[in-house]
Design a protein around this motif. Sequence first.
Motif, PDB file in Angstrom:
ATOM      1  N   HIS A 165       0.605  -0.913   0.146  1.00 47.64           N
ATOM      2  CA  HIS A 165      -0.368   0.208  -0.005  1.00 47.64           C
ATOM      3  C   HIS A 165       0.847   1.270   0.024  1.00 47.64           C
ATOM      4  O   HIS A 165       0.464   2.375  -0.755  1.00 47.64           O
ATOM      5  N   ARG A 180       2.247   1.482  -3.667  1.00 47.01           N
ATOM      6  CA  ARG A 180       1.576   2.219  -4.756  1.00 47.01           C
ATOM      7  C   ARG A 180       1.614   3.766  -4.419  1.00 47.01           C
ATOM      8  O   ARG A 180       1.686   4.580  -5.211  1.00 47.01           O
ATOM      9  N   LEU A 189       3.976   5.324  -6.016  1.00 49.64           N
ATOM     10  CA  LEU A 189       4.115   5.551  -7.565  1.00 49.64           C
ATOM     11  C   LEU A 189       3.845   6.604  -7.918  1.00 49.64           C
ATOM     12  O   LEU A 189       4.530   6.976  -9.257  1.00 49.64           O
ATOM     13  N   ILE A 218      -3.259   7.315 -14.029  1.00 46.31           N
ATOM     14  CA  ILE A 218      -2.481   5.738 -13.825  1.00 46.31           C
ATOM     15  C   ILE A 218      -1.180   6.601 -13.721  1.00 46.31           C
ATOM     16  O   ILE A 218      -0.580   8.278 -13.855  1.00 46.31           O
ATOM     17  N   CYS A 219      -0.219   6.327 -12.559  1.00 42.69           N
ATOM     18  CA  CYS A 219       1.236   6.440 -12.038  1.00 42.69           C
ATOM     19  C   CYS A 219       2.240   6.722 -13.127  1.00 42.69           C
ATOM     20  O   CYS A 219       3.320   7.520 -13.492  1.00 42.69           O
ATOM     21  N   THR A 225       3.008  -0.478 -17.370  1.00 41.24           N
ATOM     22  CA  THR A 225       2.991   0.208 -16.120  1.00 41.24           C
ATOM     23  C   THR A 225       3.685  -0.344 -15.256  1.00 41.24           C
ATOM     24  O   THR A 225       3.460  -0.846 -14.813  1.00 41.24           O
ATOM     25  N   GLU A 231       1.726   0.821 -12.238  1.00 43.55           N
ATOM     26  CA  GLU A 231       0.517  -0.191 -11.796  1.00 43.55           C
ATOM     27  C   GLU A 231       0.930  -1.853 -11.592  1.00 43.55           C
ATOM     28  O   GLU A 231       1.128  -2.487 -10.825  1.00 43.55           O
ATOM     29  N   SER A 232       1.232  -1.739 -12.734  1.00 41.32           N
ATOM     30  CA  SER A 232       0.892  -3.692 -13.703  1.00 41.32           C
ATOM     31  C   SER A 232       2.561  -4.097 -12.428  1.00 41.32           C
ATOM     32  O   SER A 232       2.506  -5.185 -12.904  1.00 41.32           O
ATOM     33  N   GLU A 273       2.190  -4.841  -9.037  1.00 37.13           N
ATOM     34  CA  GLU A 273       1.075  -5.677  -9.080  1.00 37.13           C
ATOM     35  C   GLU A 273       1.941  -7.366  -9.636  1.00 37.13           C
ATOM     36  O   GLU A 273       1.577  -7.995  -8.967  1.00 37.13           O
TER      37      GLU A 273
END
Length: 242
Positions: free
Chosen positions: A96, A99, A102, A177-178, A195, A197-198, A201
């Motif tokens: 968290h 994120r 990011l 998105i970041c 990305t 985020e990906s 993840e």
Amino acid sequence: MALTDADVQKQIKHMMAFIEQEANEKVEEIDAKAEEEFNIEKGRLVQTQRVKIMEYYEKKEKQIEQHKKIQMSNLMNQSRLKVLKARDDMIADLLHEARQRLAEIAQDPAMYSTLMEGLLLQGFYRLLEPKVTVRCRQQDVEMVQAAVNKNIPIYKEAVKSNIVVKIDMERFLPSDICGGVEMYNDNGKIKVSNTLESRLELMAQQVECENLFNVQLWLLQHLKVVPSVCLWRAALPISYST
């Protein structure tokens, strides 16, 4: 010669004494035999009961030992569950935090530019296609173009093959998105998502396979350098569409 009364009485007393002695001997013999049989039976009963008592307490001991093992196993399982929950909570908290961080990456142009170069080059190697379309945020177009120009000669030298890269100027990634890019082959059926985020993840999925110590060390070390070290080095997935 006739016996006198004294002689008769004497013989009678003698016979009575003999009979009494035999009776006493017989009684002693019976008593001795009865005592012997009693002792034998008593020994047998005592031994039988001793065996039963030993078996009873052996059974009790095994039951207690089994109960202890069950209790110990339950305690160990509870401890493992607590450790696993603590690990999952820690990973969730750290991810968290990652994120949240990011969003700070794109605010550092030098760091973001280096990261973008790594993301693009990795995507080229993953696709290995002669024609590649790159989709990015609209605000990143200039940086992506510079990174593409820098990486094309590196890619050509590495794979000994030409590559044509086009930035999609009609469909951009969402601006909220970041950062990062998505890359497609010429017909758009093969996609590499790079990305930020990906990437995070994917890192989270890989982290779940680590033990608690490695998770703590790995995440705590890399959270500080997520953009330049981690986000483009994890194993990159590739997706296909029909």
